[in-house]
Design an enzyme around this catalytic site. Structure first.
Site, PDB file in Angstrom:
ATOM      1  N   HIS A   1       0.816  -1.205   0.000  1.00 58.49           N
ATOM      2  CA  HIS A   1       0.000   0.000   0.000  1.00 58.49           C
ATOM      3  C   HIS A   1       0.854   1.261   0.000  1.00 58.49           C
ATOM      4  O   HIS A   1       0.468   2.259  -0.582  1.00 58.49           O
ATOM      5  CB  HIS A   1      -0.928   0.008   1.202  1.00 58.49           C
ATOM      6  CG  HIS A   1      -1.976  -1.057   1.135  1.00 58.49           C
ATOM      7  ND1 HIS A   1      -2.859  -1.159   0.093  1.00 58.49           N
ATOM      8  CD2 HIS A   1      -2.283  -2.066   1.976  1.00 58.49           C
ATOM      9  CE1 HIS A   1      -3.669  -2.169   0.298  1.00 58.49           C
ATOM     10  NE2 HIS A   1      -3.341  -2.747   1.434  1.00 58.49           N
ATOM     11  N   ASP A   5       0.510   4.348  -2.591  1.00 58.90           N
ATOM     12  CA  ASP A   5       0.275   5.722  -2.130  1.00 58.90           C
ATOM     13  C   ASP A   5       1.306   6.678  -2.709  1.00 58.90           C
ATOM     14  O   ASP A   5       0.971   7.793  -3.119  1.00 58.90           O
ATOM     15  CB  ASP A   5       0.308   5.792  -0.603  1.00 58.90           C
ATOM     16  CG  ASP A   5      -0.925   5.174   0.039  1.00 58.90           C
ATOM     17  OD1 ASP A   5      -1.931   4.962  -0.672  1.00 58.90           O
ATOM     18  OD2 ASP A   5      -0.873   4.897   1.256  1.00 58.90           O
ATOM     19  N   GLU A  31      -7.598   4.870  -8.423  1.00 62.80           N
ATOM     20  CA  GLU A  31      -6.481   5.421  -9.196  1.00 62.80           C
ATOM     21  C   GLU A  31      -6.952   6.462 -10.201  1.00 62.80           C
ATOM     22  O   GLU A  31      -6.221   6.824 -11.118  1.00 62.80           O
ATOM     23  CB  GLU A  31      -5.773   4.282  -9.940  1.00 62.80           C
ATOM     24  CG  GLU A  31      -5.213   3.231  -9.019  1.00 62.80           C
ATOM     25  CD  GLU A  31      -4.788   1.977  -9.768  1.00 62.80           C
ATOM     26  OE1 GLU A  31      -5.304   1.720 -10.873  1.00 62.80           O
ATOM     27  OE2 GLU A  31      -3.944   1.261  -9.239  1.00 62.80           O
TER      28      GLU A  31
END
Length: 136
Positions: A1, A5, A31
């Site tokens: 993750h 990010d 996204e």
């Protein structure tokens, strides 16, 4: 993750510097990003996408270029009488660009146009450009 990010932040930063200060950049979910371009016609939006293509939107953790798909909708050309219609049109075109092989955009001509080259290491208009970074 954490890597995802970082990519989203990198993409947002690249989008932010490649559009005008009056354009509105919104993370639309996952996204996807939405760019609202007031007082811009479709030709002006195409020029903005071409500028973005020259710059690119960053690199993946392994160093390969990050690519994306975009759907471009313009209020007058697409007879979008409200925001919902404008966004639906941009969304449909973005997914059509993905289906056409990714790394492309589709506008009112409904033909995919290459978006990002793979780099080594009168009446105010409103244009909606929906952009989604390719996950693969």
């Amino acid at each position: 993750h954490e890597a995802g990010d970082r990519l989203l932040k990198q993409t947002a930063a690249c989008l932010g510097v490649n559009f005008r200060t009056q354009d509105i950049l919104i993370r639309w979910g996952g996204e996807e990003f939405l760019v609202l371009m007031p007082n811009t016609d479709e030709a002006g939006a195409r020029k903005a996408l071409l500028r973005l293509a020259k710059q690119g939107i960053g690199a993946r953790p392994a160093g390969s270029p990050l690519t994306c798909c975009a759907g471009l909708a313009e209020r007058r050309n697409d007879t979008a009488l409200d925001w919902t219609k404008l966004l639906e049109c941009a969304d449909e075109r973005m997914y059509a660009a993905k289906d056409a092989g990714r790394n492309a955009w589709i506008d009112s001509r409904d033909q995919p146009a290459a978006l990002f080259p793979l780099k080594k290491a009168a009446e105010p208009e409103v244009v909606a450009v929906e952009i989604e970074a390719d996950a693969a």
